[in-house]
Design a protein around this motif. Structure first.
Motif, PDB file in Angstrom:
ATOM      1  N   LEU A 122       0.808  -1.228   0.000  1.00 21.74           N
ATOM      2  CA  LEU A 122       0.000   0.000   0.000  1.00 21.74           C
ATOM      3  C   LEU A 122       0.840   1.277   0.000  1.00 21.74           C
ATOM      4  O   LEU A 122       0.504   2.224  -0.733  1.00 21.74           O
ATOM      5  N   PRO A 123       1.928   1.397   0.798  1.00 21.03           N
ATOM      6  CA  PRO A 123       2.717   2.639   0.728  1.00 21.03           C
ATOM      7  C   PRO A 123       3.271   2.921  -0.670  1.00 21.03           C
ATOM      8  O   PRO A 123       3.228   4.057  -1.131  1.00 21.03           O
ATOM      9  N   ALA A 124       3.769   1.867  -1.337  1.00 24.54           N
ATOM     10  CA  ALA A 124       4.283   2.064  -2.697  1.00 24.54           C
ATOM     11  C   ALA A 124       3.159   2.451  -3.647  1.00 24.54           C
ATOM     12  O   ALA A 124       3.343   3.294  -4.531  1.00 24.54           O
ATOM     13  N   LEU A 125       1.977   1.835  -3.475  1.00 29.84           N
ATOM     14  CA  LEU A 125       0.841   2.169  -4.340  1.00 29.84           C
ATOM     15  C   LEU A 125       0.400   3.611  -4.136  1.00 29.84           C
ATOM     16  O   LEU A 125       0.133   4.335  -5.103  1.00 29.84           O
ATOM     17  N   ILE A 126       0.331   4.041  -2.876  1.00 32.65           N
ATOM     18  CA  ILE A 126      -0.069   5.428  -2.594  1.00 32.65           C
ATOM     19  C   ILE A 126       0.958   6.402  -3.160  1.00 32.65           C
ATOM     20  O   ILE A 126       0.597   7.439  -3.746  1.00 32.65           O
ATOM     21  N   PHE A 127       2.238   6.072  -3.001  1.00 32.17           N
ATOM     22  CA  PHE A 127       3.279   6.947  -3.538  1.00 32.17           C
ATOM     23  C   PHE A 127       3.187   7.032  -5.063  1.00 32.17           C
ATOM     24  O   PHE A 127       3.315   8.116  -5.639  1.00 32.17           O
ATOM     25  N   MET A 128       2.948   5.890  -5.729  1.00 28.80           N
ATOM     26  CA  MET A 128       2.849   5.887  -7.188  1.00 28.80           C
ATOM     27  C   MET A 128       1.655   6.714  -7.651  1.00 28.80           C
ATOM     28  O   MET A 128       1.741   7.467  -8.629  1.00 28.80           O
ATOM     29  N   ILE A 129       0.522   6.594  -6.950  1.00 25.02           N
ATOM     30  CA  ILE A 129      -0.660   7.374  -7.325  1.00 25.02           C
ATOM     31  C   ILE A 129      -0.393   8.860  -7.149  1.00 25.02           C
ATOM     32  O   ILE A 129      -0.757   9.686  -8.004  1.00 25.02           O
ATOM     33  N   LEU A 156      -2.046  11.610  -9.951  1.00 28.56           N
ATOM     34  CA  LEU A 156      -2.591  12.931  -9.625  1.00 28.56           C
ATOM     35  C   LEU A 156      -2.101  14.014 -10.592  1.00 28.56           C
ATOM     36  O   LEU A 156      -2.901  14.839 -11.050  1.00 28.56           O
ATOM     37  N   PRO A 157      -0.793  14.060 -10.951  1.00 32.04           N
ATOM     38  CA  PRO A 157      -0.387  15.034 -11.980  1.00 32.04           C
ATOM     39  C   PRO A 157      -1.063  14.803 -13.320  1.00 32.04           C
ATOM     40  O   PRO A 157      -1.383  15.765 -14.023  1.00 32.04           O
ATOM     41  N   PHE A 158      -1.297  13.527 -13.684  1.00 34.62           N
ATOM     42  CA  PHE A 158      -1.980  13.272 -14.952  1.00 34.62           C
ATOM     43  C   PHE A 158      -3.419  13.766 -14.909  1.00 34.62           C
ATOM     44  O   PHE A 158      -3.929  14.321 -15.899  1.00 34.62           O
ATOM     45  N   VAL A 159      -4.105  13.575 -13.773  1.00 35.18           N
ATOM     46  CA  VAL A 159      -5.472  14.084 -13.641  1.00 35.18           C
ATOM     47  C   VAL A 159      -5.485  15.607 -13.744  1.00 35.18           C
ATOM     48  O   VAL A 159      -6.346  16.196 -14.410  1.00 35.18           O
ATOM     49  N   ALA A 160      -4.498  16.254 -13.118  1.00 29.06           N
ATOM     50  CA  ALA A 160      -4.404  17.719 -13.218  1.00 29.06           C
ATOM     51  C   ALA A 160      -4.146  18.149 -14.658  1.00 29.06           C
ATOM     52  O   ALA A 160      -4.735  19.130 -15.150  1.00 29.06           O
ATOM     53  N   THR A 161      -3.268  17.428 -15.356  1.00 30.98           N
ATOM     54  CA  THR A 161      -3.007  17.732 -16.770  1.00 30.98           C
ATOM     55  C   THR A 161      -4.254  17.548 -17.610  1.00 30.98           C
ATOM     56  O   THR A 161      -4.535  18.347 -18.516  1.00 30.98           O
ATOM     57  N   LEU A 162      -5.014  16.500 -17.326  1.00 31.22           N
ATOM     58  CA  LEU A 162      -6.254  16.248 -18.066  1.00 31.22           C
ATOM     59  C   LEU A 162      -7.253  17.376 -17.855  1.00 31.22           C
ATOM     60  O   LEU A 162      -7.924  17.812 -18.800  1.00 31.22           O
ATOM     61  N   VAL A 163      -7.354  17.875 -16.629  1.00 32.77           N
ATOM     62  CA  VAL A 163      -8.280  18.981 -16.347  1.00 32.77           C
ATOM     63  C   VAL A 163      -7.826  20.253 -17.063  1.00 32.77           C
ATOM     64  O   VAL A 163      -8.626  20.955 -17.684  1.00 32.77           O
TER      65      VAL A 163
END
Length: 312
Positions: A34-41, A46-53
């Motif tokens: 889970l820590p690695a998954l949270i770090f990857m997200i 999150l930057p990709f979602v911001a770029t998409l917006v």
């Protein structure tokens, strides 16, 4: 006569251990990840979602208060603008040329290294070295050590044999970028194909030679069909990188002389023209193209694993 009463026999106490359910075991297995998954997200998604917006807005960083929602307007401009369409075509041409040339050269080198000869380990290490060089350093090496018209190695060799001494970057800019990328990615293709060659059924090859098959017939009817999956994997993985390549174009030509690919156009739109929305739309298209290629690559990898398991 006295009646005898027998005390009821107590049932033996059975100690039942409560075992964790399947769902709890699954969470216990996944919890360390889970820590690695949270770090990857947090770092990637999150930057990709911001770029998409941002890609849905007409947003120039020089005029932050004048931004407005445009929907798919930026995507339409990316696909219809002449300069951007040219960068898309340059990206396709660069990717196809580099991947095909790297595959052909990698196949030739893999066939040579598959043979036993003295010093094969040293030769293999030397051939792998270009892939380990940092991309920017490799591009600088080709730009200054090889391509320089005054003291470059290529013109030095041509001067020695009495040939012409062209300005490689000015006369053939796209070819100059392609040659540096082919030099760097041929070892990667060689490694994949060499692994495929070493997984062949040698008994089948020996049987074919006993039946009178020539080297060309063995290569055409046995080796090449066996390497089909490995060729597909090398082409897909190479395409994922070359589609996103920025270092060689930026370092060797700075995107000039018709060598600007889509990643360089994204950089140019964002850092020079300050068009955040337009650059984000182009970046999203690059990511979508990479995901499509990566999907095919994962399918090829899974099919290779299934073949190896079935063979075992």
């Amino acid at each position: 006569m006295t009646a005898t009463t027998t005390a009821p026999i107590a049932a033996p106490s059975v100690h039942t251990e409560k075992r964790p359910s399947g769902r709890m075991r699954a969470w216990a297995t996944r919890a360390p990840l889970l820590p690695a998954l949270i770090f990857m997200i947090a770092v990637t998604q999150l930057p990709f979602v911001a770029t998409l917006v941002i890609s849905f807005f007409d947003w120039n960083s020089l005029y932050p208060d004048a931004r407005s929602f445009t929907g798919f307007g930026n995507y339409s401009e990316v696909l219809t603008d002449a300069a951007l369409r040219k960068s898309v075509w340059t990206t396709i041409l660069l990717t196809v040329t580099v991947v095909l040339a790297s595959l052909i050269l990698g196949l030739v080198l893999a066939l040579l290294l598959d043979r036993k000869f003295r010093g094969r380990g040293v030769v293999r290490t030397l051939l792998i070295a270009p892939f380990l060089v940092v991309p920017v350093a490799a591009a600088l090496l080709w730009k200054h050590v090889l391509y320089n018209p005054e003291y470059g190695l290529l013109n030095g060799l041509l001067h020695y044999v009495g040939g012409p001494e062209p300005d490689w970057i000015s006369n053939t800019p796209l070819l100059a970028v392609e040659m540096s990328l082919v030099w760097q990615w041929t070892p990667f293709m060689m490694l994949i194909l060499l692994a495929g060659l070493q997984s062949r059924d040698h008994q089948q090859i020996e049987a074919a030679r006993v039946d009178g098959a020539s080297d060309w017939q063995v290569f055409r009817y046995l080796t090449l069909p066996h390497l089909r999956r490995y060729l597909e994997l090398g082409a897909l993985l190479g395409s994922i990188y070359i589609v996103q390549n920025f270092d060689a174009v930026f370092t060797i030509t700075s995107g000039g002389l018709g060598t600007a690919n889509l990643p360089y156009t994204v950089y140019q739109s964002f850092y020079q023209a300050h068009e955040n929305g337009l650059a984000s739309a182009a970046g999203v298209l690059v990511v979508i193209g990479s995901i499509i290629i990566a999907t095919f690559a994962l399918r090829v990898v899974s099919s290779l694993f299934r073949e190896e398991v079935g063979r075992a």
